[in-house]
Motif scaffolding. Structure first.
Motif, mmCIF file in Angstrom:
data_model
loop_
_atom_site.group_PDB
_atom_site.id
_atom_site.type_symbol
_atom_site.label_atom_id
_atom_site.label_comp_id
_atom_site.label_asym_id
_atom_site.label_seq_id
_atom_site.Cartn_x
_atom_site.Cartn_y
_atom_site.Cartn_z
ATOM 1 N N HIS A 158 22.345 9.376 -78.186
ATOM 2 C CA HIS A 158 23.588 8.624 -78.084
ATOM 3 C C HIS A 158 24.425 8.726 -79.235
ATOM 4 O O HIS A 158 24.165 8.984 -80.217
ATOM 5 C CB HIS A 158 23.120 7.094 -77.870
ATOM 6 C CG HIS A 158 22.607 6.646 -76.504
ATOM 7 N ND1 HIS A 158 23.395 6.912 -75.341
ATOM 8 C CD2 HIS A 158 21.263 6.335 -76.106
ATOM 9 C CE1 HIS A 158 22.572 6.449 -74.255
ATOM 10 N NE2 HIS A 158 21.340 6.076 -74.842
ATOM 11 N N GLN A 159 25.954 8.742 -78.782
ATOM 12 C CA GLN A 159 26.935 8.969 -79.827
ATOM 13 C C GLN A 159 27.543 7.244 -80.201
ATOM 14 O O GLN A 159 28.339 7.412 -81.070
ATOM 15 C CB GLN A 159 28.080 9.575 -79.174
ATOM 16 C CG GLN A 159 27.430 10.854 -78.570
ATOM 17 C CD GLN A 159 26.623 11.759 -79.863
ATOM 18 O OE1 GLN A 159 27.467 11.998 -80.770
ATOM 19 N NE2 GLN A 159 25.620 12.463 -79.534
ATOM 20 N N ALA A 160 27.089 6.367 -79.811
ATOM 21 C CA ALA A 160 27.452 5.012 -80.352
ATOM 22 C C ALA A 160 26.152 4.207 -80.177
ATOM 23 O O ALA A 160 25.047 4.532 -79.819
ATOM 24 C CB ALA A 160 28.529 4.666 -79.414
ATOM 25 N N SER A 176 24.110 2.817 -73.773
ATOM 26 C CA SER A 176 25.012 2.850 -75.138
ATOM 27 C C SER A 176 26.359 2.461 -74.896
ATOM 28 O O SER A 176 26.967 2.711 -73.669
ATOM 29 C CB SER A 176 24.746 4.334 -75.451
ATOM 30 O OG SER A 176 25.531 4.372 -76.883
ATOM 31 N N TRP A 177 27.098 2.280 -75.802
ATOM 32 C CA TRP A 177 28.570 2.112 -75.948
ATOM 33 C C TRP A 177 29.179 3.401 -75.749
ATOM 34 O O TRP A 177 30.358 3.340 -75.878
ATOM 35 C CB TRP A 177 28.863 1.497 -77.335
ATOM 36 C CG TRP A 177 28.436 -0.017 -77.360
ATOM 37 C CD1 TRP A 177 27.721 -0.765 -76.412
ATOM 38 C CD2 TRP A 177 28.679 -1.060 -78.285
ATOM 39 N NE1 TRP A 177 27.537 -2.175 -76.760
ATOM 40 C CE2 TRP A 177 28.059 -2.062 -78.133
ATOM 41 C CE3 TRP A 177 29.472 -0.814 -79.735
ATOM 42 C CZ2 TRP A 177 28.137 -3.232 -79.030
ATOM 43 C CZ3 TRP A 177 29.335 -1.876 -80.669
ATOM 44 C CH2 TRP A 177 28.574 -3.152 -80.199
ATOM 45 N N ASP A 178 28.542 4.529 -75.840
ATOM 46 C CA ASP A 178 29.306 5.813 -75.485
ATOM 47 C C ASP A 178 29.247 5.791 -73.909
ATOM 48 O O ASP A 178 29.737 7.022 -73.475
ATOM 49 C CB ASP A 178 28.393 6.752 -75.987
ATOM 50 C CG ASP A 178 26.931 7.095 -75.376
ATOM 51 O OD1 ASP A 178 26.599 6.491 -74.431
ATOM 52 O OD2 ASP A 178 26.122 7.756 -76.087
ATOM 53 N N ASP A 179 29.252 4.730 -73.111
ATOM 54 C CA ASP A 179 29.314 5.050 -71.640
ATOM 55 C C ASP A 179 28.321 5.377 -70.914
ATOM 56 O O ASP A 179 28.325 5.780 -69.746
ATOM 57 C CB ASP A 179 30.771 5.577 -71.359
ATOM 58 C CG ASP A 179 31.907 4.822 -71.978
ATOM 59 O OD1 ASP A 179 31.619 3.726 -72.829
ATOM 60 O OD2 ASP A 179 32.916 5.413 -71.998
ATOM 61 N N SER A 180 26.906 5.823 -71.671
ATOM 62 C CA SER A 180 26.211 6.721 -70.906
ATOM 63 C C SER A 180 24.878 5.864 -70.740
ATOM 64 O O SER A 180 24.269 4.944 -71.522
ATOM 65 C CB SER A 180 25.839 7.950 -71.811
ATOM 66 O OG SER A 180 25.085 7.835 -72.794
ATOM 67 N N LEU A 233 20.524 5.676 -82.582
ATOM 68 C CA LEU A 233 19.237 6.418 -82.500
ATOM 69 C C LEU A 233 18.359 5.471 -81.881
ATOM 70 O O LEU A 233 18.460 4.115 -82.193
ATOM 71 C CB LEU A 233 18.906 6.524 -84.025
ATOM 72 C CG LEU A 233 17.727 7.247 -84.269
ATOM 73 C CD1 LEU A 233 17.748 8.812 -83.759
ATOM 74 C CD2 LEU A 233 17.338 7.418 -85.931
ATOM 75 N N ILE A 234 17.280 6.052 -81.150
ATOM 76 C CA ILE A 234 16.407 5.303 -80.898
ATOM 77 C C ILE A 234 14.896 5.901 -81.610
ATOM 78 O O ILE A 234 14.949 6.967 -81.873
ATOM 79 C CB ILE A 234 16.113 5.591 -79.235
ATOM 80 C CG1 ILE A 234 17.220 4.973 -78.421
ATOM 81 C CG2 ILE A 234 14.750 5.032 -78.500
ATOM 82 C CD1 ILE A 234 17.477 5.651 -76.901
ATOM 83 N N ARG A 235 14.066 4.819 -81.739
ATOM 84 C CA ARG A 235 12.738 5.252 -82.496
ATOM 85 C C ARG A 235 11.732 4.416 -81.749
ATOM 86 O O ARG A 235 11.608 3.528 -81.087
ATOM 87 C CB ARG A 235 12.544 4.821 -83.766
ATOM 88 C CG ARG A 235 13.817 5.277 -84.751
ATOM 89 C CD ARG A 235 13.673 4.688 -86.260
ATOM 90 N NE ARG A 235 14.294 5.427 -87.263
ATOM 91 C CZ ARG A 235 15.551 5.229 -87.561
ATOM 92 N NH1 ARG A 235 16.146 3.965 -87.264
ATOM 93 N NH2 ARG A 235 16.125 5.728 -88.638
ATOM 94 N N ILE A 236 10.452 5.199 -81.602
ATOM 95 C CA ILE A 236 9.320 4.801 -80.924
ATOM 96 C C ILE A 236 8.379 4.425 -82.146
ATOM 97 O O ILE A 236 8.034 5.276 -83.077
ATOM 98 C CB ILE A 236 8.693 5.778 -79.989
ATOM 99 C CG1 ILE A 236 9.759 6.364 -79.113
ATOM 100 C CG2 ILE A 236 7.446 5.217 -79.426
ATOM 101 C CD1 ILE A 236 10.306 5.382 -78.254
#
Length: 226
Positions: free
Chosen positions: A119-121, A139-143, A101-104
């Motif tokens: 993101h999934q990771a 991310s570690w979800d490769d994206s 998760l990203i938060r602002i």
């Protein structure tokens, strides 16, 4: 480094942050407040404040000169703060965590403004575009995801890496995005077309990257080497 180059902040496994004179290496102050490893640091654009993320699941904003904690923000989950970045105007901070998760956050009051799920990771790296209109995350979800920094909308997902994306950076002119993955692959994307314009492969895992101020060069860090 602070913007003026006069201070260097270093985070430690014991939760302490040391402010150093980069010319002499002399410690100027020690900031104590985190209970676990300091995972990420960023000076505000004006150099007056320092933001820190930690494995204790908190994000703190400090007065860089007095060492006073201005805001201590608890994510209210069990996931580390893994990365953070100030917006170019210094009014917001984007942070990523181990949940994906990203938060602002509002830097003046410490309030949460937006959640950016997608993101999934683990979010490993995050940065703003030079104009502040976009957030780019790896991310570690490769994206790699490009977000609207005002609405939180995911504008585009860049795929092509076959292993964890560990670092992202935006060229000073905003025209290209660089992303690096665990397997040593470095990709350069056109910010507008979202297409890959260059791929470089290294023999060792990349851990970090940054553009030079002119944007003509990029430096990558690797496991055990630069």
């Amino acid at each position: 480094y602070s913007v003026d180059g006069k201070h260097l902040a270093s985070g430690d496994y014991d939760g302490h942050i040391v402010i150093l004179d980069p010319d002499t290496g002399k410690p100027l102050s020690v900031l104590r407040g985190h209970r676990e490893t300091v995972t990420c640091l960023a000076f505000s654009p004006d150099g007056k404040h320092l933001a820190s993320g930690s494995a204790d699941d908190t994000l703190k904003i400090w007065d860089a000169f007095s060492g006073k904690v201005l805001h201590s923000i608890d994510q209210e989950n069990e996931y580390d703060v893994t990365c953070l970045a100030y917006s170019p105007d210094g009014k917001t901070i984007a942070s990523g965590d181990g949940e994906g998760l990203i938060r602002i956050w509002d830097t003046q009051h410490g309030d949460e403004l937006l959640d950016l799920p997608g993101h999934q990771a683990t979010v490993s790296s995050i940065t703003f575009s030079p104009d502040g209109k976009r957030i780019i995350s790896g991310s570690w979800d490769d994206s790699v995801i490009i977000w609207d920094s005002y609405t939180g909308e995911a504008l585009s997902t860049l795929r092509g890496h076959s292993e964890d994306v560990v670092a992202v950076a935006v060229a000073p002119n905003g025209k290209h995005i660089a992303s690096a993955s665990e397997n040593g692959e470095l990709r350069f994307w056109n910010s507008e077309s979202r297409e890959v314009v260059l791929t470089i492969r290294h023999n060792s895992s990349i851990t970090s990257l940054t553009y030079s101020p002119t944007g003509r060069n990029i430096v990558t860090g690797h496991r055990g080497e630069l």
